[in-house]
Design an enzyme around this catalytic site. Structure first.
Site, PDB file in Angstrom:
ATOM      1  N   GLY A   1      -3.406  -3.775 -13.352  1.00 47.84           N
ATOM      2  CA  GLY A   1      -3.977  -2.814 -14.278  1.00 47.84           C
ATOM      3  C   GLY A   1      -5.173  -3.294 -15.059  1.00 47.84           C
TER       4      GLY A   1
ATOM      5  N   ASN B   1      -3.483   1.891  -8.324  1.00 38.59           N
ATOM      6  CA  ASN B   1      -2.940   2.987  -9.118  1.00 38.59           C
ATOM      7  C   ASN B   1      -3.820   3.262 -10.330  1.00 38.59           C
ATOM      8  OD1 ASN B   1       0.378   3.732 -10.537  1.00 38.59           O
ATOM      9  ND2 ASN B   1      -1.480   4.891 -10.575  1.00 38.59           N
ATOM     10  N   THR B   2      -3.888   2.279 -11.246  1.00 39.13           N
ATOM     11  CA  THR B   2      -4.580   2.501 -12.513  1.00 39.13           C
ATOM     12  C   THR B   2      -6.042   2.871 -12.329  1.00 39.13           C
ATOM     13  OG1 THR B   2      -3.096   0.869 -13.505  1.00 39.13           O
ATOM     14  CG2 THR B   2      -5.025   1.490 -14.775  1.00 39.13           C
TER      15      THR B   2
ATOM     16  N   ALA C   1      -3.373  -4.825  -6.920  1.00 35.78           N
ATOM     17  CA  ALA C   1      -3.516  -5.137  -8.342  1.00 35.78           C
ATOM     18  C   ALA C   1      -4.926  -5.586  -8.707  1.00 35.78           C
ATOM     19  CB  ALA C   1      -2.517  -6.199  -8.797  1.00 35.78           C
ATOM     20  N   GLY C   2      -5.429  -5.008  -9.804  1.00 30.65           N
ATOM     21  CA  GLY C   2      -6.700  -5.430 -10.379  1.00 30.65           C
ATOM     22  C   GLY C   2      -7.931  -4.707  -9.884  1.00 30.65           C
TER      23      GLY C   2
ATOM     24  N   LYS D   1       8.346  -2.575  -1.588  1.00 29.08           N
ATOM     25  CA  LYS D   1       7.413  -3.538  -2.166  1.00 29.08           C
ATOM     26  C   LYS D   1       8.203  -4.375  -3.175  1.00 29.08           C
ATOM     27  CE  LYS D   1       3.534  -3.904  -5.363  1.00 29.08           C
ATOM     28  NZ  LYS D   1       2.594  -3.178  -6.237  1.00 29.08           N
TER      29      LYS D   1
END
Length: 254
Positions: free
Chosen positions: A157, A205-206, A183-184, A96
């Protein structure tokens, strides 16, 4: 089944491995997510000795496919160097690409991302670039040989979910390679919505590692991705401005 380059993925949920409170919680969340692709920052791995104790050595490498990322790279040259080190260490030839252009927003550098993508494709990598939700840049990355494109739903995040669904729909509709929304994502509703737009997968992830109960949230994301994909494939009814009776009027006694 999702195919990226020569690789087949059973799950459409890609899971990041950072920010977990412990390796135990991380392992349980990975299991609950049902993922078979794990991503991690190359800067957090000792590439000279990737077998040293840490999350990698606890994983069954035959079960999971690794997607190392070049997080922290600020130039194309730095991203390329990290990818080469990962492949030389035997971690993966799938990478990535992240080239960050702004420290506050962590938005990608479009020029650097495109440059690194071209270089790594030429060197035989399976390249998945992280990009903004710009349809033109997504097309340029595909033309450069990217095996998938990974537009962000919102800043990394942030948990803001999908800020620009129209741009994501444009990217998805035009792409001839898989589109992984990255993301997001903050909640299962965000993941399901992205999949209902037609995304091929979700990387997060987050939203899991930062949840009050990461293991439960990992399972919730798994189900959301599956439900969103099924909903997209089933085809939703069109929206109308007026009511439409659910029972036919024909044959009713008056």
């Amino acid at each position: 089944m999702l195919k990226i380059g020569p690789y087949e993925c059973q799950s459409r949920l890609f899971l990041g491995t950072g920010k977990f409170s412990s390796l135990k919680v991380q392992a349980e969340a990975v299991e609950a997510s049902g993922t078979d692709v794990l991503t991690f920052a190359l800067r957090r791995v000792n590439l000279d000795h990737p077998e040293e104790p840490g999350f990698l050595e606890r994983l069954n490498r035959k079960r999971f496919r690794f997607l190392p990322n070049t997080a922290g790279a600020k130039t194309a040259e730095e991203a390329v160097r990290l990818a080469r080190l990962a492949r030389a260490s035997g971690l993966s030839d799938m990478v990535k690409v992240e080239v960050i252009g702004d420290e506050e927003t962590l938005l990608p550098d479009p020029v650097g991302t495109l440059k690194a993508t071209r270089q790594l494709v030429e060197e035989g990598f399976i390249v998945l670039p992280y990009t903004s939700d710009d349809p033109i840049l997504a097309r340029r990355l595909e033309e450069a040989g990217a095996h998938a494109v990974m537009p962000g739903a919102s800043p990394i995040g942030s948990g803001q979910g999908i800020l620009n669904p129209l741009n994501l729909k444009l990217i998805i509709r035009r792409a001839k390679v898989p589109v992984i929304v990255d993301a997001g994502i903050g909640s299962p509703a965000d993941a399901a919505r992205a999949m209902e737009l037609g995304a091929d997968g979700i990387l997060l992830n987050t939203a899991v590692s930062g949840a009050r109960d990461p293991v439960r949230m990992a399972r919730a994301m798994k189900l959301a991705v599956e439900a969103g994909r099924l909903g997209y494939e089933a085809g939703r009814i069109p929206k109308k401005e007026t009511a439409s009776a659910s029972s036919p009027a024909e044959g009713m006694v008056t």
